[in-house]
Design an enzyme around this catalytic site. Structure first.
Site, PDB file in Angstrom:
ATOM      1  CG  HIS A  23      -2.065  -1.091   0.884  1.00  0.00           C
ATOM      2  ND1 HIS A  23      -2.036  -2.297   1.364  1.00  0.00           N
ATOM      3  CD2 HIS A  23      -3.473  -0.460   0.579  1.00  0.00           C
ATOM      4  CE1 HIS A  23      -3.367  -2.745   0.985  1.00  0.00           C
ATOM      5  NE2 HIS A  23      -4.145  -1.826   0.651  1.00  0.00           N
ATOM      6  N   GLY A  24       1.898   1.284   0.698  1.00  0.00           N
ATOM      7  CA  GLY A  24       2.771   2.544   0.644  1.00  0.00           C
ATOM      8  C   GLY A  24       4.316   2.184   1.513  1.00  0.00           C
TER       9      GLY A  24
END
Lengths: 347, 468
Positions: B322-323
């Site tokens: 996701h990040g």
């Protein structure tokens, strides 16, 4: 299938028509109050207004401790106690916004006797044209576009207006400074704002100890970026004011373009006579272009002394009470021709 | 191009009209150019990265199919590595350097990393994962390598789902793109229904919640405990409405072209456990990790400690997907941990969730929602200190209120969202609506249309998952 789709399109159109009516009747005002306060104020005040004063911060900014804190429009109203001057103000507005405000005036309700619109010389420069505040100003116009209210509301959600990013606007501004050629009657070493700005930044001002006086240099550079331009028909603000003047002529309404005072003294002492020349040339261009028909240009450009500007370290049209009173008096002097019987000497 | 833009509302009808006007054999060209145009509306030059991924995986798959023995594996590894290197360079380069700097600092050494000024290409994680699934399937022999470069490019580029999924498999989307499709009324009606509902969910619900969440998360210590708690719960709904709305619009756009893509959400906040939540939330990503990481690690056919380890690894990698931040890793790890605790609990107490609804199930649903909401704090917070501030603000007992705007509109829309989830439980908006009689359907359209047009948020927010 075509028939089914056609029936549904008709039904959908009817539903949208009805929903638009519901939105206009019950929800539009709340949204206007939130996003387009000025348009709503025009609608609300029209029945009791004789003269509208459209302006930006120059009208309403005062110096804390001023003996009077009234705006220029309010002081002007002192000269005409029997008429009602309503001011419509928003920070950083310009001709491109005022022309839309005009459309909020319903001439069938109560036609104002006159309009006073602020003519700010700096609003014609690249920094103001490409200002980061422009997005917010454009947003404030969306709900008042001449389309169905519900469509306007949806456009607002989609941010479907001139919604450039700050970075994009800054690039456009820099591009203008880099490419727009400055014209002088005699040869001048700088051809563009960028060149002039760079030249000024190269140690023009030195302190007694030999170091650069960076405060002074920054201010001088700022004056160049604010006033170094040659007005002509291609300037977008000129097009806006052309529309405003045409609208007033078309509707037989007296228009006073109130050209605000600029700090010419500082422009001269900090940058030099070339910059003052450009300021005067641009003033002459505006006066010549717009002094015709129903329109009067009230020239205040050099009316206010340098020390009466509130912001001594930046270019603004914010004046202390002396400055505001001088401008109001000059404006009232012009209005007097139209409102002879209502005029009363205030000071 | 954003789905919630005027630009897209003009783009889509033009593409749909041209699609049906063109003969089948030319449609792939239209989809290809339309998808490129759609993507290039963000940052044009980044289309080159996509082309590179397409070329790498197209030729790798052909090579895998043609190769024999271990060479097949070498080609697969080369393809996967290329994808991962590309993804890592754009997404994790600065993160990696920052961490190396911290490690060096810990040992009292200096390290001056090269900090690249890179903007992550929109949806890169989605493209690479989708493309990687194709080469893996070819390697496993479950998918034949595609010979037509245009069709394969469209599989990676297909504009309705290219920037935020669902992450499709080639055997579904690839084949869908090849189908000869004639205009069918049901496709249009379903497509429009889904787009209308998706826009409503995104613009009226998510975009009305976003300003409150943004403001509170920006400086949580300024607000009272109850306001911060409300913002935390609101974020759960915001991210759901944002991503669910996007996925529903994507489904609708594809449906207008007669193409079916997978459901990414199935009323996740009605889940009674974390494991059920992950079978209902971002389904295409969960199934990707299940098929390409969890099962290869041994899945549930291993002993409990190894299984626990597998679960934690999968969820932490999912967080990192996701990040590029440790907050995402912690977010993933906490989900993994909760899932493990649920499993241990059911093993120790022989507890099984019954299918039919009961008071206990309602309580379990609330428990799952509260847990996921608190775990979202790590997802939403910009740093650990920001997350810490949120927790401090919630449990610090601050009663001074600094938030002046009304929560009224967002709360009304959240209630609508939850009611719609109850109605759509194990169903989907277009299918459910088909069960209703015409007047009721039109009543729903009218309400949705009015809410969308009159009450959508007045600030536009890009879809949250675009950044991944």
């Amino acid at each position: 299938m075509i028939k089914t789709i056609s029936i549904k399109i008709v039904l959908l159109s009817l539903i949208l028509f009805g929903l638009n009516g519901i939105y206009s009747a019950f929800f539009l005002e709340k949204d206007l109050r939130e996003k387009s306060t000025e348009a709503l104020k025009i609608r609300d005040t029209q029945s009791k207004t004789d003269v509208y004063y459209f302006g930006e911060s120059s009208n309403i900014t005062y110096l804390p401790g001023d003996s009077i804190e009234n705006s220029i429009s309010e002081i002007t109203n002192f000269f005409f106690p029997k008429i009602k001057i309503t001011n419509i103000n928003k920070y950083a507005t310009h001709g491109g916004i005022y022309k839309h405000w005009l459309k909020e005036i319903d001439l069938n309700v109560n036609k104002p006797k006159a309009l006073i619109i602020t003519l700010n010389l700096r609003s014609f420069d690249a920094a103001w044209i490409h200002s980061k505040l422009e997005t917010q100003l454009q947003e404030s116009l969306v709900l008042t576009r001449p389309y169905p209210a519900l469509f306007n509301r949806f456009c607002l959600s989609l941010q479907a207006f001139d919604n450039k990013t700050e970075k994009q606007r800054e690039q456009e501004m820099l591009e203008d400074w880099r490419t727009q050629q400055l014209k002088f009657p005699t040869p001048f070493k700088y051809k563009t704002v960028s060149e002039w700005d760079y030249g000024m930044s190269q140690g023009t001002y030195l302190k007694e100890d030999g170091s650069w006086d960076s405060d002074k240099i920054v201010l001088a550079c700022h004056y160049i970026k604010s006033y170094a331009f040659n007005l002509n028909e291609s300037n977008p603000r000129i097009k806006d004011f052309d529309e405003i003047v045409n609208w007033c002529n078309l509707n037989d309404m007296k228009l006073y373009l109130n050209l605000m005072a600029e700090n010419s003294e500082y422009a001269d002492s900090l940058v030099g006579k070339e910059l003052v020349f450009l300021m005067a040339q641009n003033r002459d261009f505006l006066v010549k272009r717009y002094t015709k028909g129903n329109c009067v240009v009230v020239d205040n450009l050099s009316l206010v002394s340098g020390k009466d500007f509130i912001d001594q370290n930046w270019t603004t049209e914010h004046y202390n009470y002396k400055g505001r009173m001088a401008i109001a008096k000059n404006l009232a002097g012009h209005l007097k021709d139209q409102f002879k019987t209502e005029y009363k000497l205030a000071y | 191009m954003l789905f919630n833009s005027l630009h897209f509302l003009f783009f889509l009808p033009v593409v749909v009209a041209l699609y049906y006007l063109l003969p089948h054999k030319f449609r792939w060209v239209l989809i290809f150019f339309a998808s490129c145009y759609f993507y290039m509306a963000f940052v044009p030059k980044y289309i080159l990265i996509l082309f590179l991924i397409i070329l790498i995986d197209y030729f790798s798959a052909l090579a895998i199919e043609a190769a024999k023995g271990r060479n097949r594996l070498y080609w697969l590894v080369a393809s996967l590595l290329s994808n991962i290197v590309l993804l890592s360079f754009f997404k994790y380069f600065n993160f990696l350097n920052l961490n190396l700097q911290q490690v060096f600092l810990f040992f009292g050494k200096e390290f001056h990393p090269l900090n690249l000024d890179i903007i992550l290409p929109i949806g890169l994680s989605f493209h690479t994962f989708q493309s990687m699934s194709y080469t893996i399937e070819v390697y496993r022999g479950k998918q034949r390598a595609e010979r037509h470069l245009g069709y394969f490019a469209n599989y990676v580029l297909f504009f309705p789902q290219m920037v935020a999924g669902p992450i499709e498999r080639y055997d579904s989307l690839g084949n869908e793109l090849k189908k000869e499709i004639t205009p069918v009324y049901k496709n249009f009606s379903d497509g429009f229904r889904l787009i209308l509902f998706g826009l409503f969910v995104k613009m009226a619900i998510a975009d009305n919640i976003a300003p409150i969440v943004n403001e509170v998360y920006h400086d949580p210590l300024k607000y009272s405990s109850s306001q911060v708690l409300a913002a935390v719960l609101f974020f759960s709904f915001q991210i759901y409405a944002d991503f669910y709305g996007y996925s529903t619009i994507a489904l609708g756009c594809a449906r207008l072209l007669g193409i079916t893509i997978m459901d990414n959400f199935k009323t996740p906040y009605l889940s009674r456990s974390i494991s059920e939540f992950w079978s209902r939330w971002h389904i295409s990503l969960s199934t990707w990790f299940r098929d390409y990481l969890y099962i290869p690690l041994g899945g549930n056919r291993v002993k409990l400690p190894r299984w626990s380890f597998n679960i934690l690894i999968v969820f932490m990698v999912s967080g990192l997907w996701h990040g590029a931040s440790w907050t995402f890793v912690i977010w993933g790890a906490l989900h993994g941990l909760m899932l493990l605790l649920e499993r241990y609990f059911s093993l120790i107490f022989k507890f099984e969730i019954k299918k039919q609804w009961s008071v206990l199930n309602i309580l379990l649903t609330i428990k799952t929602f509260v847990l996921t909401s608190f775990i979202w704090i790590f997802f939403r917070a910009e740093s650990f200190s920001n997350a810490g501030d949120v927790f401090t603000a919630i449990f610090g007992g601050n009663t001074i209120s600094n938030y002046e705007n009304s929560f009224y509109v967002p709360v009304v829309f959240i209630v609508i969202l939850m009611l719609s989830d109850l109605v759509l439980y194990n169903s989907r908006f277009d299918n459910k609506l088909s069960e209703y009689r015409t007047p009721y359907r039109w009543m729903v359209y009218t309400i949705l249309l009015f809410c969308l047009l009159a009450f959508s948020g007045t600030q536009k927010f890009a879809f949250i998952y675009f950044q991944f």
